[in-house]
Structures are given as C-alpha cells and as structure tokens.
Design an enzyme around this catalytic site. Structure first.
Site, short mmCIF file in Angstrom:
data_model
loop_
_atom_site.label_atom_id
_atom_site.label_comp_id
_atom_site.label_asym_id
_atom_site.label_seq_id
_atom_site.Cartn_x
_atom_site.Cartn_y
_atom_site.Cartn_z
N GLU A 117 1.02 -1.20 0.17
CA GLU A 117 -0.12 -0.06 -0.18
C GLU A 117 0.81 1.09 0.08
O GLU A 117 0.47 2.24 0.22
CB GLU A 117 -1.13 -0.05 1.11
CG GLU A 117 -1.72 -1.21 1.25
CD GLU A 117 -2.86 -1.16 0.33
OE1 GLU A 117 -2.86 -0.45 -0.49
OE2 GLU A 117 -3.67 -2.27 0.39
N HIS A 141 -2.80 1.59 8.40
CA HIS A 141 -4.09 0.86 8.02
C HIS A 141 -3.85 -0.54 8.80
O HIS A 141 -2.96 -1.02 8.93
CB HIS A 141 -3.31 0.58 6.50
CG HIS A 141 -4.53 -0.57 5.88
ND1 HIS A 141 -5.71 -0.56 5.67
CD2 HIS A 141 -3.92 -1.59 5.12
CE1 HIS A 141 -6.17 -1.48 5.13
NE2 HIS A 141 -5.44 -2.03 4.84
N HIS A 143 -7.01 -3.82 9.88
CA HIS A 143 -8.04 -4.72 9.38
C HIS A 143 -9.09 -4.84 10.54
O HIS A 143 -9.01 -6.24 11.13
CB HIS A 143 -7.56 -5.87 8.76
CG HIS A 143 -7.05 -5.67 7.58
ND1 HIS A 143 -6.25 -6.53 6.95
CD2 HIS A 143 -6.74 -4.68 6.60
CE1 HIS A 143 -5.85 -6.61 5.84
NE2 HIS A 143 -6.03 -5.15 5.74
N GLU A 171 -17.48 10.64 23.33
CA GLU A 171 -16.12 11.33 22.89
C GLU A 171 -15.82 11.36 21.22
O GLU A 171 -14.81 11.87 20.98
CB GLU A 171 -14.91 10.46 23.54
CG GLU A 171 -15.13 10.43 25.08
CD GLU A 171 -14.13 11.70 25.80
OE1 GLU A 171 -12.96 11.62 25.35
OE2 GLU A 171 -14.52 12.45 26.48
N HIS A 212 -12.71 -4.13 4.08
CA HIS A 212 -11.28 -4.41 3.92
C HIS A 212 -10.84 -3.85 5.12
O HIS A 212 -10.08 -4.51 5.95
CB HIS A 212 -10.75 -3.52 2.53
CG HIS A 212 -9.25 -3.82 2.50
ND1 HIS A 212 -8.48 -3.64 1.40
CD2 HIS A 212 -8.15 -3.79 3.57
CE1 HIS A 212 -7.08 -3.98 1.81
NE2 HIS A 212 -6.93 -3.92 2.93
#
Ligand code: 2HA
Ligand code: ZN
Length: 278
Positions: A117, A141, A143, A171, A212
């Site tokens: 990525e 990133h 998952h 919050e 994803h």
C-alpha cells in the site's frame, strides 16, 4: 545498527505495530504503517544508512515529498513479528528528487520491498503534509473486524458512517470532528485506490475501505493509534446495538452534538447533524 533501533521514532513505530497486533487488527500480513521522518531525526543516523540501493518506482508520484525519508512496514511481513525483529520487518526508505522513486536505506534485512500500500501511504502523506502544515507524520492501515462488518450493513456514505459512529460514544465527535470518509470496494495495492483515498484524506483523518479496513492519519503514533482504537470501539458498540435490537430506543440527538461542540470548542459539519435524527 543499535542506534537506529534506539531512535525514539523507531521505538514508537515498533510499539504501534505490536499494539495493533495485540488488538487483533493484523491477521497474517494484514495492515501496514508509515512515518514521515523529521530531518532532525534522520541527520544523526545518516552515517548508518546505505545509499547504494537501486531506485524503484513508487507506482505513483508524490513531488511534494521529494527527498524525504519514511519508515515503513515491509510487504508480506507480519505485524506480529515487528517487535521481535524490527530490522527484518521494517525499512527506512528515501524518495528521489522527483518523488517518483524510492530506495531502501536500512532494514528489510535479507531483501524485500515496502508495503504493497506504499502508493496510498505516500499520497496520503502528501495530502496531510499540505493540509496540516507538516504536522501530520503517521499513516496507519489496519483490518479491525467491527468496522469491516459495518461495511456490509450500512450504506457506504460518509454521512451515515460518521453519524452512526459519533452516536456510539460521546467522545467520538471530539476525537474525529471531521467525521469519517468511505471508499467503496476497490482493488487494493495500487494507484487507483491511492488516488481515491487521498481525495478523502484532504477532508478526513479516518477513511474506511469497504470490506477491507481503515486508514487513520495523525501527528504522532499515540494520536493515530488512539484514533484507530476509538473508531473501532465505536464500531464494536454499534455492532452490539444492532445485534440486540432492530432499532435504537434512544440516542444522541443533533442538538446534543451542537451542545457538545460548543462546550468542547470543536467544529462539527452540519451535514452530519441536519435531519439525521431518527
Ligand atoms: O497486507 O493490508 O491492504 C497488507 C494489507 C493490504
Ligand atoms: Zn489491508
């Protein structure tokens, strides 16, 4: 290579990888992390870097990041292994003067390439660097299961995800006042998804990749990890709420959000408030 491993930014990077693994967000080689290194952090390490590696195509162009250094996770590497052997699993890379190529200057011992990525990470860095006057340095990133689950049952719209997540914990609007952006399902790992993601990163610190995972951005490791953690916890509560009953009996109202914004001095986009009470 003791000094590189002892640098604060390397220790912070490795700690985030380990914490993400402990949260269960990084099955196998899932997820990746990048950090835009400060010149004051790279200067003392320069003598230990290898500048003889070959330049390789980034897969996109990031001219505003030309010449900068990034610490990144390796493609196919497991977050779980980062703390055990950082030098084998992460890399310091340098970008060329056009922002089109990179080379590995340290790490990925035994060979390898940065995260698949990389185009999304670097395009997001470019956008965030401009939007925050250089303050934001981390792109992360992961998952996380609950936010992914929600992409099967909620409409894939920024307004819907933002409002639903905000309602789950008081919050939330304070932690991510701009809300969250949503990218429909796309093939990961290339320029196309990087372009779509970086468009949303202009407005949001959090973006959802349907079916994803999540991308978060922030000033430092704690704030970026904390953002991922907060969004995923709100998603977890929403999954519980929707599992218990077909509809909420009560929730935070648009007026509640306006009162909160006033008390905490945050700007909340009226797009996420107007007409969203159910
Ligand atoms: O394996 O998460 O999106 C890394 C990924 C690809
Ligand atoms: Zn992924």
């Amino acid at each position: 290579m003791k000094d590189i491993l002892n640098a604060d930014f390397v220790k912070g990077f490795v700690r985030l990888c380990d914490n993400g693994w402990k949260q269960g967000w990084h099955e196998r080689n899932g997820g990746n992390l990048s950090y835009r290194v400060k010149s004051s952090e790279i200067e003392p390490l320069k003598g230990m870097l290898d500048h003889s590696g070959e330049w390789r195509d980034i897969g996109t162009e990031v001219p505003d990041l030309a010449g900068e250094y990034f610490l990144v996770t390796g493609s196919g590497r497991f977050m779980q292994n980062t703390a055990l052997d950082p030098e084998a699993n992460i890399a310091l890379i340098e970008l060329d003067e056009a922002g089109k190529n990179y080379r590995v200057c340290w790490g990925l011992r035994g060979g390898g390439v940065p995260t698949s990525e990389l185009p999304t990470h670097l395009m997001n860095h470019q956008v965030k660097k401009a939007a925050t006057n250089g303050k934001y340095r981390v792109i992360y990133h992961a998952h996380p299961a609950n936010i992914i689950a929600l992409t099967f049952v909620l409409p894939l719209k920024d307004e819907v995800f933002t409002r639903e997540l905000w309602e789950m914990m008081t919050e939330c609007p304070i932690v991510f006042p701009q809300g969250v952006g949503v990218v429909e399902w796309m093939v990961p790992g290339g320029r196309e998804i990087a372009v779509e993601s970086s468009k949303l990163m202009k407005k949001f610190d959090v973006i959802v990749w349907a079916h994803h995972g999540l991308f978060c951005s922030g000033e430092d490791f704690d704030l970026t990890f904390g953002l991922m953690h907060t969004v995923e916890k709100a998603a977890k509560i929403l999954v519980k709420v929707r599992s218990m009953a077909p509809a909420k009996l009560q929730s935070m109202t648009s007026q509640n959000f306006r009162d909160l914004a006033l008390a905490y001095n945050v700007d909340l986009d009226e797009r996420f408030l107007d007409g969203a009470d159910s």
